[in-house]
Motif scaffolding. Structure first.
Motif, PDB file in Angstrom:
ATOM      1  N   ILE A 107       0.692  -1.327   0.067  1.00 21.41           N
ATOM      2  CA  ILE A 107       0.184  -0.136  -0.171  1.00 21.41           C
ATOM      3  C   ILE A 107       0.880   1.090  -0.200  1.00 21.41           C
ATOM      4  O   ILE A 107       0.499   2.167  -0.891  1.00 21.41           O
ATOM      5  N   GLU A 108       1.712   1.342   0.763  1.00 22.90           N
ATOM      6  CA  GLU A 108       2.893   2.488   0.967  1.00 22.90           C
ATOM      7  C   GLU A 108       3.551   2.720  -0.355  1.00 22.90           C
ATOM      8  O   GLU A 108       3.521   3.655  -0.897  1.00 22.90           O
ATOM      9  N   GLY A 109       4.002   1.681  -1.082  1.00 18.03           N
ATOM     10  CA  GLY A 109       4.635   1.640  -2.470  1.00 18.03           C
ATOM     11  C   GLY A 109       3.626   2.007  -3.538  1.00 18.03           C
ATOM     12  O   GLY A 109       4.015   3.183  -4.350  1.00 18.03           O
ATOM     13  N   ARG A 113       3.063   6.034  -2.904  1.00 19.52           N
ATOM     14  CA  ARG A 113       4.063   6.716  -3.557  1.00 19.52           C
ATOM     15  C   ARG A 113       4.119   6.695  -5.319  1.00 19.52           C
ATOM     16  O   ARG A 113       5.070   7.407  -5.582  1.00 19.52           O
ATOM     17  N   GLY A 114       3.438   5.720  -5.645  1.00 28.56           N
ATOM     18  CA  GLY A 114       3.944   5.502  -7.116  1.00 28.56           C
ATOM     19  C   GLY A 114       5.073   4.830  -7.405  1.00 28.56           C
ATOM     20  O   GLY A 114       5.418   4.670  -8.573  1.00 28.56           O
ATOM     21  N   GLN A 115       5.394   4.184  -6.323  1.00 27.04           N
ATOM     22  CA  GLN A 115       6.761   3.394  -6.498  1.00 27.04           C
ATOM     23  C   GLN A 115       6.752   1.905  -5.830  1.00 27.04           C
ATOM     24  O   GLN A 115       7.530   1.733  -5.027  1.00 27.04           O
ATOM     25  N   PRO A 116       5.811   1.000  -6.589  1.00 28.92           N
ATOM     26  CA  PRO A 116       5.596  -0.192  -5.986  1.00 28.92           C
ATOM     27  C   PRO A 116       7.064  -1.027  -6.019  1.00 28.92           C
ATOM     28  O   PRO A 116       7.898  -0.729  -6.810  1.00 28.92           O
ATOM     29  N   ASP A 117       7.180  -2.005  -5.091  1.00 27.89           N
ATOM     30  CA  ASP A 117       8.407  -2.724  -5.157  1.00 27.89           C
ATOM     31  C   ASP A 117       8.327  -3.908  -5.778  1.00 27.89           C
ATOM     32  O   ASP A 117       7.949  -5.177  -5.254  1.00 27.89           O
ATOM     33  N   TYR A 118       8.382  -3.921  -7.139  1.00 27.80           N
ATOM     34  CA  TYR A 118       8.225  -5.027  -8.208  1.00 27.80           C
ATOM     35  C   TYR A 118       9.009  -6.244  -7.724  1.00 27.80           C
ATOM     36  O   TYR A 118       8.690  -7.268  -8.126  1.00 27.80           O
ATOM     37  N   ALA A 119      10.116  -5.991  -7.142  1.00 27.09           N
ATOM     38  CA  ALA A 119      11.199  -7.152  -6.889  1.00 27.09           C
ATOM     39  C   ALA A 119      10.557  -8.008  -6.011  1.00 27.09           C
ATOM     40  O   ALA A 119      10.982  -9.263  -6.104  1.00 27.09           O
ATOM     41  N   HIS A 120       9.685  -7.601  -5.298  1.00 29.28           N
ATOM     42  CA  HIS A 120       9.111  -8.642  -4.272  1.00 29.28           C
ATOM     43  C   HIS A 120       7.711  -9.030  -4.951  1.00 29.28           C
ATOM     44  O   HIS A 120       6.600  -9.377  -3.755  1.00 29.28           O
ATOM     45  N   MET A 121       7.310  -9.173  -6.130  1.00 22.32           N
ATOM     46  CA  MET A 121       6.072  -9.552  -6.341  1.00 22.32           C
ATOM     47  C   MET A 121       6.538 -10.683  -7.823  1.00 22.32           C
ATOM     48  O   MET A 121       7.476 -10.616  -8.360  1.00 22.32           O
ATOM     49  N   THR A 122       5.404 -11.572  -7.921  1.00 23.34           N
ATOM     50  CA  THR A 122       5.704 -12.444  -8.982  1.00 23.34           C
ATOM     51  C   THR A 122       5.754 -11.987 -10.288  1.00 23.34           C
ATOM     52  O   THR A 122       4.866 -10.462 -10.338  1.00 23.34           O
TER      53      THR A 122
END
Length: 509
Positions: A426-428, A431-440
């Motif tokens: 939710i935080e990412g 901010r418009g900056q999701p943490d894609y490295a921790h997603m499939t």
């Protein structure tokens, strides 16, 4: 940038302005993918006919014709569809080429534009509502980005770049025609207006005026086979026209409407309705355009009151031919570390394999009690799904194979780090900056597509104050209610090994 380029051998065939069928060859394997659907391994019969199990009906074609022809005849639900080859993966080029002919704007959806810019000796792409990304040259007029995405620029008879094709591993291929700056600006402005309304509509959860009546009228029109194309956007009209025969069969099978009820407003601004029919139920998601037309519709058949179930592989022979008439969409998620195969067991026990990769979702529309076998990659049966209310959503995981629905819930407590991962997500997004490295890869692509809407919703909801666990879904996702300064929202999240495997912002049913 990825260390290696993405170079599959692939041909793309246009089935219309908004539908592309891609055929991939990787080693000895052959795959197909229709726009908006999953990439699946093709089944090749003894007669040389290849088949692809699309959710709207099986697609078959002659394999020899695909190898030697620029035009392909696809057989879909008894109809022949002409598909013209519009692109293929070209050979690599050794010499650098001028990038200027590619620069411009391309309309890839009614409300989305792909902007192509030149940054020195590199190209960058930016889709409406998303961040820009640089691309790697792959061949003549072809580039890759984010590892397994492709963009191929298409030229007209005068050798000028007039269109492009964008291939996503998750969503398939889309075609986009070059447009002038004024059209691009109008599309971007329309997207911005829609985006501005979505956050308020999601927070208020009030249906758009006339949406209920539009759903009911659309159902009756499709049952009669006479849809009102004048009340649809051009893209929706093209989709309905292509699949009209299948849609009419489905709505005739469902029977008369008995009741309709509003479920909420989705994060994309779609009104969500549940409809009870004489022979089943279904969900509709409707987007109404500013001009009052139906801009887009999603339909999901939910079956009837039969609960379905899981049966052991030893019972394979006894479950053939049990299929009822009520349409139902089933969704499977592969949590195993390896590929699985999914077979539909028809009355003769025939098998047509569909491959589902690890951490990927697979779905199809079938009928209640129409048996589907889940097997490992060698073809060994693991379990058999009988579609029904309890099995519309099914997680394929080692610990649950062989268990039957109705057992005690697998978990009564949340995933150990589920709340922490949700808060970070939710935080990412905020901010418009999701943490894609921790997603499939599947979750990352869905997050990119939905990012502008989810970010706008979070901005309207305000600061996150609390997160409360509410339960576990059939797909083993944790259900949370997030309380914000200006409202609340339901989230569903699946986590494994510090990676988000599933994510959804409610309402969900």
């Amino acid at each position: 940038m990825p260390a290696q380029h993405y170079r599959p051998f692939v041909n793309f065939y246009a089935m219309g302005p908004a539908s592309v069928f891609a055929i991939f060859r990787e080693g000895d394997e052959l795959y197909g993918q229709l726009t908006g659907q999953r990439r699946l391994r093709l089944t090749v019969g003894n007669d040389g006919t290849a088949s692809y199990a699309a959710s709207s009906g099986e697609i078959t074609f002659a394999l020899d014709a695909e190898r030697r022809s620029s035009e392909l005849t696809l057989r879909m639900n008894g109809r022949d569809i002409r598909a013209v080859r519009v692109a293929e993966m070209p050979a690599a080029v050794a010499e650098p080429v001028s990038l200027d002919p590619y620069v411009g704007w391309y309309r890839i959806a009614p409300n989305r534009v792909l902007t192509v810019r030149r940054d020195g000796d590199r190209l960058s792409l930016r889709e409406t509502g998303q961040d820009a990304t640089q691309v790697l040259p792959e061949g003549t007029d072809a580039f890759s980005f984010r590892g397994d995405h492709l963009v191929i620029f298409l030229r007209d008879e005068q050798a000028k770049v007039s269109r492009l094709l964008v291939q996503s591993a998750i969503f398939g291929a889309r075609l986009g025609a070059r447009v002038d700056p004024a059209v691009a600006q109008a599309v971007e402005a329309d997207f911005a207006r829609r985006l501005a309304k979505v956050s308020d509509r999601f927070r208020e959860q009030v249906p758009a005026a006339g949406s209920k009546e539009m759903v009911l009228a659309g159902i009756e029109d499709l049952r009669r086979g006479t849809p009102d194309y004048d009340r649809m956007s051009a893209s929706l009209a093209a989709k309905v026209h292509r699949y009209l025969a299948e849609m009419q069969t489905t709505f005739v099978a469902l029977g008369a409407v008995e009741s309709i009820f509003f479920r909420g407003v989705g994060p994309g601004g779609y009104d969500i309705y549940g409809v009870k029919f004489a022979n089943g139920s279904a969900e509709f998601r409707l987007m109404i355009e500013p001009d009052g037309k139906a801009g887009d519709v999603f339909f999901r058949a939910d079956g009837n009151d039969e609960i379905g179930g899981m049966v052991s592989c030893a019972e394979e022979a006894s479950v053939r031919g049990r299929a009822g008439t009520s349409p139902i969409r089933i969704m499977l998620y592969n949590e195993l570390a390896d590929d699985i195969q999914v077979f539909n067991l028809d009355a003769d026990g025939n098998r047509k394999a569909q491959i589902v990769r690890p951490n990927m979702t697979w779905f199809t529309t079938t009928t209640v009690n129409n048996p589907w076998m889940i097997a490992d990659k060698s073809g060994r049966c693991l379990e058999i799904v009988m579609p029904g209310r309890q099995t519309r959503f099914h997680n394929v995981e080692a610990s649950a194979i062989g268990a039957r629905p109705g057992r005690a819930a697998r978990r009564a407590v949340p995933i150990a780090n589920g709340e922490e991962m949700l808060r970070r997500y939710i935080e990412g997004v905020g901010r418009g900056q999701p943490d894609y490295a921790h997603m499939t890869s599947e979750v990352a692509d869905i997050t990119r597509q939905q990012l502008p809407f989810d970010q706008a919703i979070l901005a309207r909801l305000g600061a996150l104050r609390a997160v409360s666990f509410r339960g576990v879904t059939a797909l083993d996702s944790d259900i949370y209610i997030a309380q914000f300064a200006n409202g609340s929202a339901e989230w569903r999240i699946g986590v494994r090994n510090d990676t988000i495997t599933k994510i959804a912002l409610g309402p969900n049913f």
